[in-house]
Design a protein around this motif. Structure first.
Motif, PDB file in Angstrom:
ATOM      1  N   HIS A 148      -1.396  31.539 -66.522  1.00  0.00           N
ATOM      2  CA  HIS A 148      -1.709  30.646 -66.052  1.00  0.00           C
ATOM      3  C   HIS A 148      -2.862  29.866 -65.521  1.00  0.00           C
ATOM      4  O   HIS A 148      -4.120  29.511 -64.913  1.00  0.00           O
ATOM      5  N   MET A 149      -4.062  30.341 -66.379  1.00  0.00           N
ATOM      6  CA  MET A 149      -5.315  30.662 -66.786  1.00  0.00           C
ATOM      7  C   MET A 149      -6.041  29.836 -67.948  1.00  0.00           C
ATOM      8  O   MET A 149      -5.188  29.504 -69.027  1.00  0.00           O
ATOM      9  N   SER A 150      -6.628  28.229 -67.909  1.00  0.00           N
ATOM     10  CA  SER A 150      -6.376  27.227 -68.582  1.00  0.00           C
ATOM     11  C   SER A 150      -8.486  27.826 -69.009  1.00  0.00           C
ATOM     12  O   SER A 150      -8.550  28.006 -69.966  1.00  0.00           O
ATOM     13  N   GLY A 151      -9.152  28.400 -68.305  1.00  0.00           N
ATOM     14  CA  GLY A 151     -10.213  29.152 -68.705  1.00  0.00           C
ATOM     15  C   GLY A 151     -10.160  30.564 -68.779  1.00  0.00           C
ATOM     16  O   GLY A 151      -8.833  31.347 -68.861  1.00  0.00           O
ATOM     17  N   TRP A 152     -11.354  31.409 -69.208  1.00  0.00           N
ATOM     18  CA  TRP A 152     -10.860  33.155 -69.825  1.00  0.00           C
ATOM     19  C   TRP A 152     -11.556  33.463 -69.325  1.00  0.00           C
ATOM     20  O   TRP A 152     -12.695  33.519 -68.287  1.00  0.00           O
ATOM     21  N   SER A 153     -11.295  35.383 -69.440  1.00  0.00           N
ATOM     22  CA  SER A 153     -11.590  36.808 -68.742  1.00  0.00           C
ATOM     23  C   SER A 153     -12.306  37.405 -69.872  1.00  0.00           C
ATOM     24  O   SER A 153     -11.375  38.038 -70.516  1.00  0.00           O
TER      25      SER A 153
ATOM     26  N   GLU B  97      -3.209  36.239 -74.974  1.00  0.00           N
ATOM     27  CA  GLU B  97      -3.881  35.384 -75.977  1.00  0.00           C
ATOM     28  C   GLU B  97      -4.857  35.969 -76.373  1.00  0.00           C
ATOM     29  O   GLU B  97      -5.706  36.080 -75.082  1.00  0.00           O
ATOM     30  N   PHE B  98      -6.122  36.606 -77.327  1.00  0.00           N
ATOM     31  CA  PHE B  98      -7.415  37.045 -77.155  1.00  0.00           C
ATOM     32  C   PHE B  98      -7.601  36.336 -78.151  1.00  0.00           C
ATOM     33  O   PHE B  98      -6.923  35.580 -79.323  1.00  0.00           O
TER      34      PHE B  98
ATOM     35  N   GLU C 239      -9.887  30.460 -61.126  1.00  0.00           N
ATOM     36  CA  GLU C 239      -9.092  30.388 -61.393  1.00  0.00           C
ATOM     37  C   GLU C 239      -8.615  31.992 -60.491  1.00  0.00           C
ATOM     38  O   GLU C 239      -7.123  32.178 -59.834  1.00  0.00           O
TER      39      GLU C 239
ATOM     40  N   LEU D 193     -12.514  39.714 -74.488  1.00  0.00           N
ATOM     41  CA  LEU D 193     -11.963  38.191 -73.617  1.00  0.00           C
ATOM     42  C   LEU D 193     -10.030  37.687 -73.801  1.00  0.00           C
ATOM     43  O   LEU D 193      -9.908  38.396 -75.305  1.00  0.00           O
TER      44      LEU D 193
ATOM     45  N   ASP E 160     -16.130  28.098 -69.962  1.00  0.00           N
ATOM     46  CA  ASP E 160     -14.627  29.180 -69.531  1.00  0.00           C
ATOM     47  C   ASP E 160     -14.512  30.249 -68.697  1.00  0.00           C
ATOM     48  O   ASP E 160     -13.389  30.149 -68.341  1.00  0.00           O
TER      49      ASP E 160
END
Lengths: 461, 461
Positions: free
Chosen positions: A303-308, A283-284, B195, A298, B188
């Motif tokens: 596996h992520m509920s946060g963003w990186s 997802e972007f 994570e 971003l 986030d």
């Protein structure tokens, strides 16, 4: 459909229409004045099916006596705004035969227990996509599947605690203890029956649509009262809420590509072949393009509920598995819901990529203990398809309910009129509570179910 | 470990012990009197690491100035009751270098922003199984992984809203709008960093254990304060709660074979080969035996939250994928937790069946806005391994906190003593609030973290 069941359908109740190409959900269709078809406003205990011109007093062929139309509580208004109204509805009395586990025992039991049925009520809304075929099949089928599933476990439902074995015999002396330690209650069997019924209905729809060369799918939202409890089962983006004088409680959650992102991305991670190299599961914030290559942008993975942030590679430029926000979010660019019935044949346009592996037919079930709730006269459950919730919040609907009901206590049709008024409020009228008079261009279906006396009136147990 | 980081370990801080065979978690071990090792009771702003005999004033080699020991807030008591204490703990100040995205820009920015660090605090509990090796590695490693992950995104964290591109340049004029529509906030990025850090640490542990011929795994519970927020990341069955004068709020959920039943069963459904024909993925109230063959018994599959009945077949007699209730529940008959770090080599005894595919290293992260919370002087977070929660409920711990703190306002060691008292309460003393003086035979580790002033004191932003 069995003889002890009756059902009232409010629109498109006739034969299945001819197949037509899938139409994406929730695309605006030309506005038409809604045509209101009023449901029954009867009080419990009277038979009233006045909503259709061909309505006739309902009489149960079984035992030759009239069944009281307790489900006259239910009111549905269906705004037929699109060319084919893809919303369908069903409601009725649910009569569950108790399991006969042997002719001898059964005869003895019949003598002891003159009441042969466990009874409850059933309300269901189906919001179709790709045509109304799946919604019509679901409205015709799901209650039968549910009755069958409930009858298969009813012996366990009427026991103080479900027995380990359906025969009631203990193989192991500590069997009741194991059941108790697992915390298994009668209501878990109803939840299990609802889950199995949705799956069974999905299989029926798959077979029927294939046999008739038709396509399509639908969401399903079901409410059932049984043994003093209200069960709400949801697969899709319809919604049910409880409205009381001082409480608004959601009774369902929506299942969309956004709310089920992690489950859907994880399946694509485990089975990348499902995307046939055409989609990226990541997802972007927006669809990436050539200029983004090499940039750190971003992103989120399963596996992520946060963003990186990640460095954009060529494969990230593919169309995203889930794309768009809110109402516009689509699974594989095609579907706005992630659970429902049907869609067995649905493929991404001009590809062989199937949607079905990413869809779940199993509902999430919420249980409301009506004995504990002690419902007051104006406590209601409002069930509606997404057309209502797109323009009205839970609080706005609650405000409308509380504004309307107290002033209309003497009106026998007040729940019906409330449902009608809720739909009016989605039409951008000046006096509607929606922000800037928002208008729903989608089909809208609403049930208003008064809870008062449901506990006693709906079930013989 | 970097120079600007310091960490205090309270037990088994030395070299890794020699490998020893895996020992199942939570099996009772012979009771020993707990040996209390008291942590720091210092007030913020003073350096105090008196908990170990070799403690020395902590001085940061970077910039040559003493770092205030703000994390003196943290108190841990670790009861060394088993032969090898498998609980490990770590805490310290978290100093995050801001990302340098180009020498020229960096120099200009250094002039504008003399504060080079974004600072916070870090507390972590690791409950090992199969020996302490994984817990020790995690206590030595996870904070470094986290700092690295945070440094990789810190430019986004300090912006009003994380930019679509880490460079800060917009490729597409509407980039900020896309980020806003997705609702992506600075927090986030911290969630994403936590994570990723857990995953990175899991990989490090896998490599290190393999290289040293050791085995084992551990749960991980981490609390981080950063930019006015408290983040609690949990993978396993430890627990953190917030205790205020009139509120007890869970800040984490436990991940066990029971709480993650559907995820685990679904993986076995998708990849039945993971069970090698030795286990059944279905759940029954108890393990079935020959006499149950052909009977209809209660069961649940991966898609069900309710229960149903099925006719028992031969394959249902296999050992269940998840077996037992509550504290006794085991995944593949082996492990009591379903998330954590390590266990890369763990197999079911005498088989080639691996546990790791069923385990997740990714934590669930809860965010608490401390600015909104406005913590009072006696608001604390209690973090503890399962040894505490097995015998004390959240409410019992809250009662102990509220009984203890107000009477000890002048005691600089009161948080330390509270942690000590909580562990005492698990030892079945007469004055303990546990039912019938229940005794914990497991290792017990407790952090008591006062929240007052954490928002201001812990972060330069």
């Amino acid at each position: 459909m069995s003889a002890d069941w009756f059902r009232r359908r409010f629109l498109l109740g006739g034969p299945l229409p001819a197949p037509r190409p899938p139409r994406p959900r929730a695309l605006p269709v030309p506005y038409r004045r809604p045509r209101f078809l009023r449901g029954s406003g009867s009080s419990p205990g009277t038979a009233d099916a006045s909503c259709r011109p061909d309505a006739r007093p309902v009489r149960s062929p079984v035992r030759g006596r009239a069944l009281p139309w307790n489900a006259g509580y239910a009111e549905i208004i269906n705004a037929e705004k699109s060319e084919f109204n893809e919303d369908q509805a069903a409601c009725g009395k649910l009569c569950i035969r108790r399991f006969e586990f042997g002719v001898e025992e059964d005869q003895e039991w019949l003598t002891l227990c003159p009441e042969e049925f466990l009874t409850g009520h059933y309300w269901a809304l189906f919001d179709g996509h790709g045509g109304p075929a799946a919604a019509i099949l679901a409205a015709n089928t799901l209650h039968s599947c549910l009755r069958r599933q409930l009858e298969a476990v009813v012996e366990g439902m009427v026991a103080t605690q479900p027995p380990m074995h359906l025969s009631g015999h203990c193989i192991c002396p500590s069997d009741p203890q194991f059941v108790e330690e697992k915390g298994i209650r009668a209501e878990d069997l109803v939840v299990g029956a609802l889950e199995s019924a949705f799956q069974e209905c999905d299989e029926v729809i798959g077979r029927e649509l294939e046999a008739s060369g038709q396509v399509g799918g639908c969401t399903a939202l079901v409410a059932v009262t049984l043994q003093g409890k209200l069960y709400v089962a949801n697969a899709g983006d319809s919604r049910a809420i409880l409205v009381r004088r001082d409480e608004v409680r959601p009774l369902s959650s929506e299942f969309t590509p956004e709310t089920e992102r992690q489950r859907i991305q994880q399946l694509a991670f485990l089975y990348p072949e499902l995307l046939a190299g055409e989609f990226t599961r990541l997802e972007f914030p927006r669809r990436l393009k050539g200029d983004d290559l090499g940039q750190k942008v971003l992103f989120r993975d399963h596996h992520m509920s946060g963003w990186s942030y990640k460095c954009v590679e060529q494969s990230d430029l593919k169309y995203p598995l889930i794309h768009g926000q809110g109402r516009q979010a689509r699974l594989l660019g095609t579907l706005a819901v992630s659970r429902g019935l049907g869609d067995h044949q649905l493929k991404v346009l001009d590809t062989n990529i199937q949607l079905k592996p990413f869809l779940l037919s199993v509902p999430q079930v919420t249980v409301l203990d009506m004995d504990q709730l002690e419902p007051q006269e104006e406590d209601v459950v409002v069930m509606a398809t997404d057309g209502l919730w797109d323009v009205l919040s839970n609080e706005q609907v609650a405000w409308l309910v509380r504004s309307f009901l107290p002033g209309n206590r003497e009106d026998p049709h007040r729940f019906s009129e409330l449902a009608q008024m809720l739909i009016h409020s989605t039409q951008g009228k000046n006096d509607s509570p929606t922000q800037e008079g928002q208008v729903s261009y989608d089909d809208v279906s609403v049930f208003v179910i008064p809870l008062h006396n449901q506990g006693q009136g709906c079930s013989s147990h």
